[in-house]
Design a protein around this motif. Structure first.
Motif, short mmCIF file in Angstrom:
data_model
loop_
_atom_site.label_atom_id
_atom_site.label_comp_id
_atom_site.label_asym_id
_atom_site.label_seq_id
_atom_site.Cartn_x
_atom_site.Cartn_y
_atom_site.Cartn_z
N LYS A 23 39.99 43.61 41.18
CA LYS A 23 39.16 43.50 39.74
C LYS A 23 38.60 41.99 39.58
CE LYS A 23 39.93 47.57 37.87
NZ LYS A 23 38.66 48.67 37.16
N GLY B 176 43.64 42.55 33.23
CA GLY B 176 42.90 43.16 32.26
C GLY B 176 43.22 44.54 32.45
N TRP C 151 38.53 44.13 31.28
CA TRP C 151 38.24 43.21 32.48
C TRP C 151 37.23 42.32 32.32
CZ3 TRP C 151 41.63 41.66 35.66
CH2 TRP C 151 42.49 42.43 36.23
#
Length: 345
Positions: free
Chosen positions: A21, A161, A331
């Motif tokens: 991510k 996140g 995120w």
């Protein structure tokens, strides 16, 4: 800016998920990202932006595991050095040593998501993990309480996140007359799945409360001897995981170590509008009536009983209060914070 992220593999663990991510977020910011992983374990489980370059390091196989380890670490180091990066990020104690051995011109970060000393019974492996926290790397932690105080010299606290577009609530009313209780089963003993089963088995025996039990990811066949009935869900992607959370009224997200550390099931279940019982962040960072200071079977049983006694207004207040803890955890926000640290530290 060139960013190199050495990894020991690209599987489905939480740490690998976070790095995937973050790598995607850094690419969105216009950075050049290189992931280095052993050629035997470099197929990404989590989706990566097509602009991310995956470099495969050689893998040596001999009859001697000890030699294999040093050869493969050396190959990983060489491949990471070849990137000629401006920034390097480690998130595991072994890759922390790789990052520490890169050129002095590289800005070196260690994103610590667990106190890995707790993860091994062997003294040598514990020491290997411990000394990684003494390396000259800039430490970012996912919880201010994660490390022992004498090595807790972090530069920033950044919880991972959450995909708030995926892990989100649906309109449902929690019926306390028959609750749907779920948890993510894990093989590792320190995750505490067996202890959760022990507690729930007593609820079946005393027959005071009506509930159904849902277990995801992993199930031990021995659990069948302790509980009367349950539903098991194999999880192959985040979409199925999100569906699992929404299926339940309560998610038990407890573990035996690292009280107060960030915990994905805890955060994702909160975002999915579930009641959550946990000794982990983000729940323990608020004023939840269902939070635990540390895992204890009797305390967990009391919290479960408490859920059956909640009024609808209690439930609404608990869910709303908990959501405040995760509403700024997308995120995009976390990636932006992380990017700023890489640029200015």
């Amino acid at each position: 800016m060139k960013v190199v992220i050495p990894m020991m593999g690209m599987g489905r663990s939480g740490g690998e998920r976070v790095l995937a991510k973050l790598a995607n977020a850094l690419v969105d910011k216009g950075e050049d990202v290189y992931i280095v992983a052993p050629e035997s374990n470099c197929l990404p489980y989590y989706p990566l932006d097509s602009k991310i370059v995956i470099l495969k390091s050689k893998v040596k196989r001999t009859r001697f595991k000890f030699l294999n380890f040093f050869f493969n670490m050396y190959y990983l180091l060489c491949k990471s050095r070849a990137v000629n990066a401006d920034v390097a990020i480690a998130n595991y104690h072994l890759t922390a040593y790789i990052v520490a051995l890169l050129k002095s011109s590289v800005n070196k970060f260690y994103y610590i998501q667990a106190y890995e000393v707790n993860f091994s019974k062997r003294y040598t492996l514990k020491m290997l993990a411990f000394f990684s926290y003494l390396l000259p790397l800039k430490k970012i932690v996912n919880s201010k309480l994660l490390l022992p105080s004498y090595i807790n010299n972090y530069i920033e606290v950044i919880p991972p996140g959450i995909d708030l577009d995926l892990f989100k609530s649906i309109n449902k009313e929690i019926d306390t007359k028959k609750l749907k209780i779920g948890f993510i089963g894990r093989r590792e003993p320190y995750k505490g799945s067996r202890e959760i089963i022990d507690v729930l088995s007593k609820f079946y025996l005393n027959n005071r409360f009506d509930f159904s039990l849902n277990i995801a990811v992993y199930m031990d066949v021995n659990w069948m001897n302790k509980i009367e009935s349950f539903n098991f869900y194999e999880i192959h992607n985040d979409e199925q995981l999100a569906d699992f959370y929404r299926l339940n009224d309560i998610i038990i997200a407890t573990g035996l170590i690292e009280d107060g550390a960030f915990h994905y099931p805890c955060a994702e279940a909160i975002a999915s509008n579930c009641l959550v019982i946990s000794n982990y962040a983000p729940l323990v960072n608020g004023e939840s009536i269902l939070s635990l200071k540390s895992f204890d079977k009797e305390e967990l049983a009391k919290k479960i009983e408490q859920c059956f006694e909640l009024s609808q207004s209690d439930i609404i207040n608990e869910l709303a209060s908990n959501y405040q803890l995760v509403k700024d955890s997308s995120w995009s926000i976390v990636g932006d914070k992380f990017h700023k640290i890489l640029l200015h530290m």
